[in-house]
Every structure is written in C-alpha cells, then in structure tokens.
Design an enzyme around this catalytic site. Structure first.
Site, short mmCIF file in Angstrom:
data_model
loop_
_atom_site.label_atom_id
_atom_site.label_comp_id
_atom_site.label_asym_id
_atom_site.label_seq_id
_atom_site.Cartn_x
_atom_site.Cartn_y
_atom_site.Cartn_z
N HIS A 195 -26.52 -28.98 -54.16
CA HIS A 195 -27.35 -28.76 -52.98
C HIS A 195 -28.49 -29.76 -52.87
O HIS A 195 -29.20 -29.77 -51.86
CB HIS A 195 -27.92 -27.33 -53.00
CG HIS A 195 -28.95 -27.10 -54.06
ND1 HIS A 195 -28.64 -26.56 -55.29
CD2 HIS A 195 -30.28 -27.32 -54.09
CE1 HIS A 195 -29.73 -26.47 -56.01
NE2 HIS A 195 -30.75 -26.92 -55.31
N ASP A 231 -22.12 -25.66 -58.11
CA ASP A 231 -23.29 -26.43 -57.65
C ASP A 231 -23.50 -27.61 -58.59
O ASP A 231 -24.37 -27.60 -59.46
CB ASP A 231 -24.52 -25.52 -57.60
CG ASP A 231 -25.69 -26.17 -56.89
OD1 ASP A 231 -25.47 -27.22 -56.27
OD2 ASP A 231 -26.80 -25.63 -56.97
N SER A 290 -34.59 -27.97 -59.42
CA SER A 290 -33.15 -27.95 -59.19
C SER A 290 -32.53 -29.27 -59.60
O SER A 290 -33.10 -30.34 -59.39
CB SER A 290 -32.85 -27.68 -57.72
OG SER A 290 -32.99 -26.32 -57.42
#
Length: 787
Positions: free
Chosen positions: A590, A640, A738
């Site tokens: 993402h 992811d 992230s």
C-alpha cells in the site's frame, strides 16, 4: 351609445396625441408640451411631486429593512458559542461534535495502514481548535532549548536562540537560565551524575538511574568525526549510559596483589594481542603504551546523563573496529555491543564438581596472556568481566590457574586464558589448587551480555572437566591450561557449573523459551552477494523494551520510501522499507501501489531528517521498477508486500548493508523482534526526525485473534500475517512506519527480516497488536524477482 362610437373614430383621426404629434412634427414638440401643461394645470404638478416623495421614502425604508435583515442573518450564522468552540472554522458546535464523533468511530473501526496520509484531514482540523506548539526539545549548536511561541518565551523570561517548527507553526527555540539547561562549552563532560567506582561498592546497583524527562526524546546525533553526543532521553526512555573503552592489557602486573586480586586485570596496556585460533572470528589489536599507575583504571567509571547534559566519548587513536572473517562455522557472533543497561549480578555456588583423571582436557583459546607471577600464596580473587564478542549472550570466564603441585608455593609461569567460543556446549578443563569464590567484578569496562561463568577451584590437583550449560543463544566459554602432550577427549557426563554470576536482562533468551525445538532454528539466506544481517557501526547488546532513538548505523538496512514533491526537486517521507541487496528493497504494497515510478524515491543510510551533517551521508536513488504482489488487496491488506528496484546499484558502506531473509518457515512465537521507523510517536502525534526503535514480542495468530476479540474486534488473521505487540499496549508501530522492517535475531547472530509492517488499529493500544506481512511465506517469491 352610437354617438360615442361615432365620435371616437373621428377624434382619433382628427386629433392626434402629444406623442403622435411629437413623432409627426418634432420641431413643434414644445408646443404640444405647453398645451398639455396648460390643460392639466396645477393639479398635475402636485401629483408628480407626491409620487416622487413616495418613491424616495420607499427606497429609504427598503434600505433600512435590508440592513436589519443582514445583521440578523449574520448573528444567526455565527453565534458566540460556535466562535469559542470552533475558532475560525465557522462550524456550529453541534455539527462539529457529531462529525468529530463520526470521525473517531470511523478511524477506530477500520483497518488503517501505518503510513502517512492515512487519516482524514477534517479530524485534524476540528481537533486543532486551540493551536499550541508542543514543548519539544530543540537545539542550536550546543545550546538546548524548548520549542514554544515567541510570546511564551518572553513571558517566561527566556532567551530566543533560534527558530523551531511544529507541524505548520513556526515558533521560538527558547532557553531558560536554569541549572539543568546550562551547558558550558569549554567542558567535555558537563553536569553529569558520576557513580562511585565499582571497587568501592559492595555490589552494583539493582537498576540504573532512570531520569524522567517529560516531553523530551533521546536524540543521538553525530557531532563531528569521532565524537558521539548523547542527548537526554524521553518520557518512556531510560537513562543512557556511556562507558569508556577498556584500556589494553599490560604484559606484567605491577604488584602481586594485582595478580591475585584479578586474574586478568592488569594495570595498563603495553602489549599487542590477537587471535591465534584459525577458527576465531574477531581480531583486535592495541598500540603499545607506557605503563601508568594502577589507580587510573579505577577512576574510569560509569557515568549517567541527566537533562540536558551531554556525554562526549572521543574515540582512542589506537582503537580499531573488529573485522569480520567469513569462516564456515556452526554459529557466529555479531558485533560488539554498546551497553545501555547495567546488569544485576547475583551469585550461585553449586556443590564442587567431582574429580576426574587428568587425562581429560578440552579448551579452545582465542587470546592468551602469559606473564611471570610473584611468590604469594593463592588467595580468593575477584574475576573480571571479560570483553565479549558481540551478539554472544555467554560471557567468557576468566580465572587464574597455577600448575599442579603439592604445596601452595611460587610458580614460574602463570597462564591466563580468556576464551569465547561460538558453540552452544563446550567442555571446560579446570586445573585446581584451592577453592576460590566468585565475587563482584571490579572492572567496569568489560560487561557480559547475559551470564558470566567462572570456574572455582578446590584443593585437589587433578583436572576436572566441566560442561557449561547453554545459558544464552550463542556460546559458552571455557578457560584452562592446555597441555600439548594430551589430546582433548569428550567427557560422557555433565557436571554443574561451579560458580555462575548471572545477569538479568530484558531480553528473551533461549533459556526462557519453553523448548527451543518448538521454535525451530531459523536459517537465514542472503539475497545479496555479500554478508547480510550484521550491522558494522553500532554494537547492539540487549534489546530495550520501550521506544527510543536508535544509534547511528545500528539498522543499516532501514530505508525511507519517499514521495517526490515540488516537481521532483524534493521528497517527503511516506513509508519505511528494508534493503535486501544492492538493487532491491522490500516495502509494503500500500506504500507504492498508488504511486507512479517517477514519484518514488528511495533514501538509504538515513538517520536524522533534520540534520545533513552526519557521520556518513545518506544516498538517495530513483526507482526503475516496482513489483507489487499480484494478490495484494487494498481492502484487507492481505499480501501487503512490494519490491522496488533502484535505478543504480548501491555500494555497501558501514551504514548501508542488506538484511537476511528467513529460509525456514518458522512461527517465531515468543521471540522478541524490533520495529524501526520514522513513524509518529503516538496516534495523531508528532513525527520524529531521528530513527526510532522499539522491541515487541511476536505472538501466535490464535492469540492475536483472541486479543482482538477482547478489544471488541473480530479480525481474520491468516497465516500470511504476523502479529507483534503487548497485551497491555504501550509499544507499537504507528503512521509512517508502514513498509518498515520487523527484524529478529537468529541463533547465528544475524538479523533477518521477520515481517513488513502492514496495518493496525490505533497505535499502542491494549489488545490491539500491530500486524505485519510474514516474510517467511514470501521468501521464494522475493528471491524469484531479485535474483
């Protein structure tokens, strides 16, 4: 009836109206007007004047009414209570509260990626009712201050030293004339809290002093080559300790008391020692120096920082970093570690070992120092803390052994051998003449990581083989005199360690794990052609529970995935990433899925965003290719994972090196892993400029589901996910982390990429752990693309 009808047409045709006359005869228009005025007389003039006055009055009344209506409408639109509650936004209080509640519910209900730009901006605008600058620390040169508004600095009688920035607000870096904030520029160590030498203490303290500093963060920034400046720690950080380097060994002790007081504790250094074992890994060389007084070694002691003092540690000229020799060994230690916490030493004295025929002798020597001893009977001595190979949790045991004889008389030569091996179980021969007792260590320079084992002696003259227990994850140590005429043999029985000085740490060692076989030995594989998973600059020791600023070069594989701004002239941090070889980095899907290749920039070797002059500069590269996992779902954040290829290959440096990949599919349950990144310090909080690190335990997926259930959430956690965090919260990743690495240390001392930070609900909340992508499930897919 007929007469008017007959007369009207005649009148219409015979008489013309003034307007018609005007059209027909423009020159006679004034005659027509005079006739009309004469016919109407004075009554028409009065009517016209009344109509004009009525029109003027109507216009004035209309203006007054419009003004009143506008004032009333403005009062209804902007009531006073809304001005107090919403500032300049102009939103009614009821609608503001309802929208804020909706935002809170929406932000806490859905999975939110731990990247920047993950939260709606309306919530931040509504919460920014009263604009305040958070009192975070700032510095200009060697002057420490606090960020605040200019009027706050003037009101508190402070001194403006520079400008600081908090989000979009510019403030004043204000310093006050407090004793704790004064830093004298001419002193190298200013306002520190020295501790007493360890020789004067009956035992070390139970725990280091932890200064509680509200609103401060630990920032360890380079301040020139060869000098490390350690800043005050934050509210959740413990005090930072700076230890002096141990002086090298000397060839001869000054007095006999030095020899008997400590077996390997000479006064000063005048010799050169190196590893003579072909299987040894670390090579350390020291310069020859003049012999100094013995008391100088006792004056070097631990020092603690207090707010906002500095501890400057210059590097000695004769100090060289240990090199790495790639040798095929079953296990290898990592780099030497920098201590951050004093150990708690306790003694255990099990019963003496049984005597064994002297034909059994086993030893591995890496460093041997031989000097003549004087004629003094052996006395109970204090073993020193040996210098450990970094990454090994077993410390080397040092003791003094005299040749076997019937009486306690002089000996011609005394050999002291300090050994650090990398096997989990080794056999240690001990030549014994008199029973000694392990006391507290006297040298503060050398610190073991988890345990220090020392062999005590008895009155017999036979050699006793002992097998040390594997106390930690790397090695056990042995010491003794090796006779060349006897071949080492392996004993068939195990005896307990005679005297063990254990050290309690906050690291989860192998002894605390129920079964090492249940976890499985995690094998690592390198995607690069060079060595992986070994930091060369920083020397990590025990993991610190609780977030703090990382040391420069401690995580050389940490990268910053950035998004270009201002037409490509600059870039801003978006996510983290991990360097896996000279061309590829791994990050979350993402983070780059919605960006073009031209919008992505990769920065490696970065440490502090706010400073450019660091020990080693960072490297920023463009992106040539991105590979997002084909099964990536932006709704559930499954799969992811993404790979990004750099435009140009990197040249590895001390602060730039790759991380290993897990080769075996181990669950890693119970291991402690470290999360690193430049994410927010709290949910919706400020962004740090220095790389942060935090240690979190890895939990099973079933336990992760139950934790979410206790928090009122029902989440699907497949095996491609990996959960890490505490049930009570407090330590977690947050927005901006992230794509960053969740790294763990394998049994061979290398760091491997256990996970990629993916998503979470909130930050560091109870029963809401952080969720990562389990890399062991994707190792074949990664190697397929990067090789």
């Amino acid at each position: 009836m007929k007469q008017p009808t007959l007369i009207r047409p005649r009148l219409r045709h015979r008489r013309s109206t003034p307007a018609a006359a005007t059209k027909m005869c423009p020159k006679r228009h004034w005659l027509v007007n005079n006739r009309a005025a004469g016919s109407r007389g004075s009554g028409g003039a009065a009517a016209r004047s009344r109509r004009s006055l009525d029109q003027i009055v109507e216009v004035l009344v209309a203006l007054i009414v419009v003004n009143c209506l506008a004032t009333a409408a403005a009062a209804l639109i902007t009531p006073p209570d809304s001005l107090e509650s919403l500032g300049s936004l102009g939103i009614p209080s009821s609608s503001a509260s309802s929208s804020e509640d909706d935002d809170d519910m929406s932000s806490g209900f859905y999975r939110i990626p731990h990247r920047l730009e993950g939260y709606p901006q309306l919530q931040q605008l509504q919460r920014g009712q009263n604009f305040k600058i958070s009192p975070k620390p700032c510095s200009f040169g060697r002057v420490e201050g606090t960020c605040m508004f200019v009027w706050e600095c003037i009101k508190s009688e402070g001194k403006h030293v520079g400008m600081c920035v908090d989000s979009f607000m510019f403030g004043s870096c204000c310093t006050h004339n407090y004793t704790d904030n004064i830093v004298l520029p001419q002193t190298a160590f200013s306002y520190t809290r020295p501790t007493k030498p360890l020789t004067l203490r009956p035992r070390p303290p139970a725990a280091p002093y932890k200064p509680m500093i509200s609103g401060m963060t630990t920032i360890e920034r380079p301040h020139g080559a060869g000098t490390l400046v350690i800043r005050p720690s934050g509210p959740h950080h413990q005090g930072t300790l700076a230890r002096p380097h141990p002086p090298p060994y000397q060839s001869k002790p000054t007095t006999a008391s030095d020899l008997h007081g400590s077996a390997s504790h000479p006064s000063s250094s005048s010799s050169s020692s190196s590893s003579s074992n072909p299987n040894s890994i670390w090579h350390t060389s020291t310069q020859q120096q003049q012999q100094q007084q013995h008391q100088q070694n006792q004056q070097n002691h631990w020092q603690m920082t207090t707010e906002p003092s500095f501890i400057t540690k210059p590097r000695p000229t004769g100090w060289t970093k240990p090199g790495i020799v790639n040798l095929p060994m079953p296990a290898r230690p990592s780099k030497p570690s920098k201590p951050t916490k004093k150990p708690i030493v306790y003694d255990r004295t099990p019963p003496p070992p049984p005597s064994v025929p002297p034909s059994t002798s086993t030893s591995t020597t890496s460093t041997s120092l031989i000097w003549p001893a004087q004629t003094h009977p052996p006395q109970p001595h204090r073993p020193t803390r040996p210098q450990l190979s970094p990454g090994t949790s077993l410390a080397a045991s040092s003791s003094s052994h005299w040749p076997s004889s019937t009486t306690s008389t002089t000996s011609s030569t005394t050999s002291t051998t300090t050994t650090t091996t990398t096997t989990r179980r080794t056999t240690t021969p001990t030549t014994t003449t008199r029973r000694t007792t392990t006391n507290k260590p006297t040298r503060p320079y050398q610190r073991p990581t988890t345990a220090t084992s020392s062999s005590s002696t008895s009155t017999t003259s036979s050699k006793t083989p002992t097998t040390t227990r594997p106390i930690s994850s790397s090695s056990s140590s042995s010491s003794g005199i090796v006779t060349s005429s006897q071949r080492p043999t392996q004993p068939t029985h195990r005896t307990p360690v005679l005297a063990t000085s254990g050290i309690e740490t906050n690291e989860i060692s192998d002894s605390s794990i129920p079964d090492a076989g249940a976890l499985g030995h995690v094998k690592t594989i390198s995607a690069a052609r060079s060595e992986c998973g070994v930091p060369t600059l920083a020397r990590p020791e025990t993991r610190i529970v609780g977030g703090k600023s990382a040391a420069f070069g401690r995580w050389p594989w940490q990268v910053s995935v950035r998004r270009t701004s201002f037409f490509g002239f600059s870039s801003t941090h978006r996510c983290g990433g991990a360097l896996i070889n000279e061309n590829w980095i791994a990050t979350a899907g993402h983070c780059v899925d919605d960006l073009l290749i031209s919008q992505i920039r990769i920065r490696v070797g970065e440490y502090d965003f706010s400073h450019v002059q660091e020990q080693l500069p960072y490297i920023e590269r463009g992106v040539a290719k991105k590979v997002v996992h084909p099964k990536y779902s932006f709704l559930t954040y499954e799969y992811d994972l993404a790979l990004v290829k750099l435009e140009q290959p990197l040249e590895f440096a001390p602060h730039v090196s790759p991380i290993c990949l897990p080769e075996t599919d181990s669950l890693l349950i119970g291991m402690n892993a470290t999360v690193t990144g430049w994410g927010r310090l709290s949910e919706g909080g400020t962004l740090p400029s220095v790389l942060q690190e935090v240690s979190v335990p890895i939990v099973s997926n079933d336990n992760c589901k139950s934790m979410f259930m206790r928090a009122g959430r029902q989440e699907f956690i497949p095996d491609i996910f990996l959960c890490a965090g505490y049930e009570t919260g407090g330590q977690d990743s947050c927005q901006g982390d992230s794509g960053g690495p969740l790294q763990a240390k394998s049994q061979d001392g290398r760091f491997f990429l256990a996970g990629i930070i993916s998503w979470g609900i909130g930050c560091a909340e109870a029963n809401l752990p952080g969720v990562c992508t389990r890399i062991s499930k994707f190792t074949p897919w990664i190697l397929e693309h990067v090789r």
